[in-house]
Design an enzyme around this catalytic site. Structure first.
Site, mmCIF file in Angstrom:
data_model
loop_
_atom_site.group_PDB
_atom_site.id
_atom_site.type_symbol
_atom_site.label_atom_id
_atom_site.label_comp_id
_atom_site.label_asym_id
_atom_site.label_seq_id
_atom_site.Cartn_x
_atom_site.Cartn_y
_atom_site.Cartn_z
ATOM 1 N N LYS A 263 -10.576 -4.007 -3.332
ATOM 2 C CA LYS A 263 -11.049 -2.421 -3.817
ATOM 3 C C LYS A 263 -9.950 -1.524 -4.226
ATOM 4 O O LYS A 263 -10.235 -0.622 -5.015
ATOM 5 C CB LYS A 263 -11.227 -2.100 -1.984
ATOM 6 N N LYS B 99 0.690 -1.297 -0.056
ATOM 7 C CA LYS B 99 -0.049 0.103 0.192
ATOM 8 C C LYS B 99 0.689 1.064 0.209
ATOM 9 O O LYS B 99 0.550 2.282 -0.529
ATOM 10 C CB LYS B 99 -0.930 -0.101 0.940
ATOM 11 N N LYS C 144 -4.553 -10.102 -6.409
ATOM 12 C CA LYS C 144 -5.571 -10.373 -5.564
ATOM 13 C C LYS C 144 -6.934 -9.368 -5.949
ATOM 14 O O LYS C 144 -6.767 -8.308 -6.410
ATOM 15 C CB LYS C 144 -5.453 -10.084 -4.184
#
Ligand code: TYM
Length: 331
Positions: free
Chosen positions: A202, A115, A199
């Site tokens: 969102k 992230k 994956k």
């Protein structure tokens, strides 16, 4: 005498819209365990603050998430359903856990690395993103959870929780139960339909993500356009055929049939026919879910469920936090 049940705990953060990955990797597992275990399932709303989020969106996502929990069949008579921010002990123990962690172990967390690397070079990394696993450890350790059902991407955080629990226990004497992560046999890592190496999430591509509460036609189109290979053989081979294997996994998780059985049934029929069959199964399940979600939102039951859940959760959380404060010399 009734045997005491083992305790299980898990949560989902109301960041963005719920995905088919959350549904298969987490929520469907919760449902199957609710009779066997004493369950605590919560909305990890404090975790949603680790990256900037619009307050209105957070409120809506929170309502969607509790409605989905209930619509999927989590029974508030059996499961303690609550919102993390309603039990302030999470944040308090989170701080204690942060003080018992070190920067090396937090820097090694894959999610943090992923992230933070996605942020632009001029953006600074929010501190919340970095200390997030210590809050997650507190979520789990407050309740002496034996098991934590999660998708593969969260397993590392549960392993860190184990390390933190063991460290605390040896520094201050036995205080926390050391939890065990549980991942589903099939479906612990649902891949993006647009990029089956990644994956479904969102933060990944929108095209590759099935959102549970989105328009059904849009979702059907996404499945029909799922990226596959060109050899037209339907078999389960995640390394060489990640796209087809992902569709097989999705269908298997939703129908409780093995991937081999499904592959045998559709092999030779072409990818188009197979994708349509997968889409039918997914859309049928989502249609039922969406209807129930709408009913629950109108029913006015949500506030009561969350209030009762928070009261029950607080009882355990308070006891554990006072014990922790006593051990570390704060009270
Ligand atoms: P979150 O909100 O990102 O995801 C919720 C759950 O869904 C699973 N999941 C998936 N499973 C399979 N395939 C996918 N593509 C997929 N995407 C998501 C996740 O593994 C997770 O189980 N930090 C957690 C929330 C949390 C928590 C906790 C969980 C906070 N405290 C304590 C367990 C215990 C999170 O961000 O999950």
């Amino acid at each position: 005498m009734e045997e005491t049940k083992k305790r299980m705990l898990s949560g989902i953060k109301p960041t963005g819209k719920l995905t088919l990955g959350n549904y298969i990797g987490a929520i469907k597992q919760f449902i199957t365990y609710q009779d066997e275990y004493e369950m605590y399932i919560f909305i990890a709303d404090l975790h949603s603050l680790t990256l900037p989020i619009d307050p209105k969106e957070l409120r809506e996502n929170t309502k969607d998430l509790i409605s989905v929990y209930l619509a999927c069949g989590l029974d508030p008579e059996k499961v303690v359903l609550f919102k993390q921010s309603d039990v302030s002990e999470h944040a308090e123990l989170g701080y204690v856990m942060t003080c018992n962690s070190n920067m090396g172990e937090l820097s090694r967390m894959t999610q943090y690395k992923d992230k933070s690397s996605k942020l632009g070079s001029n953006e600074s990394i929010p501190t919340g993103l970095y200390i997030y696993p210590t809050l997650m450890a507190a979520d789990i350790l407050l309740y002496d959870a034996d098991y934590v059902p999660v998708g593969v991407d969260q397993k590392q955080h549960v392993e860190l929780t184990r390390d933190l629990a063991i460290r605390f226990n040896s520094r201050y004497s036995d205080t926390f139960k050391v939890p065990t992560p549980i991942t589903a046999k099939t479906g612990a890592k649902i891949a993006s339909l647009a990029n089956p190496e990644k994956k479904m999430s969102k933060s990944e591509s929108d095209k590759g993500t099935i959102y549970l509460l989105d328009d059904l036609n849009i979702n059907r189109k996404k499945i029909m356009s799922a990226v596959t290979d060109s050899d037209n053989t339907i078999c389960y081979d995640p390394i060489n055929k990640p796209g087809i294997s992902n569709l097989l996994t999705i269908m298997s998780s939703l129908t409780n049939r093995s991937v081999e059985e499904i592959a045998n049934e559709y092999n030779g029929q072409g990818y188009g026919t197979f994708k349509k069959a997968v889409a039918d199964v997914v859309i049928n399940e989502l249609e039922i879910l969406q209807n129930k979600v709408n009913e629950i939102k109108k029913s006015g039951m949500i506030e009561k469920v969350l209030e009762d859940g928070a009261n029950k959760a607080r009882y355990l959380a308070r006891k554990k936090l006072s014990k922790v404060y006593r051990k570390i010399g704060i009270n």
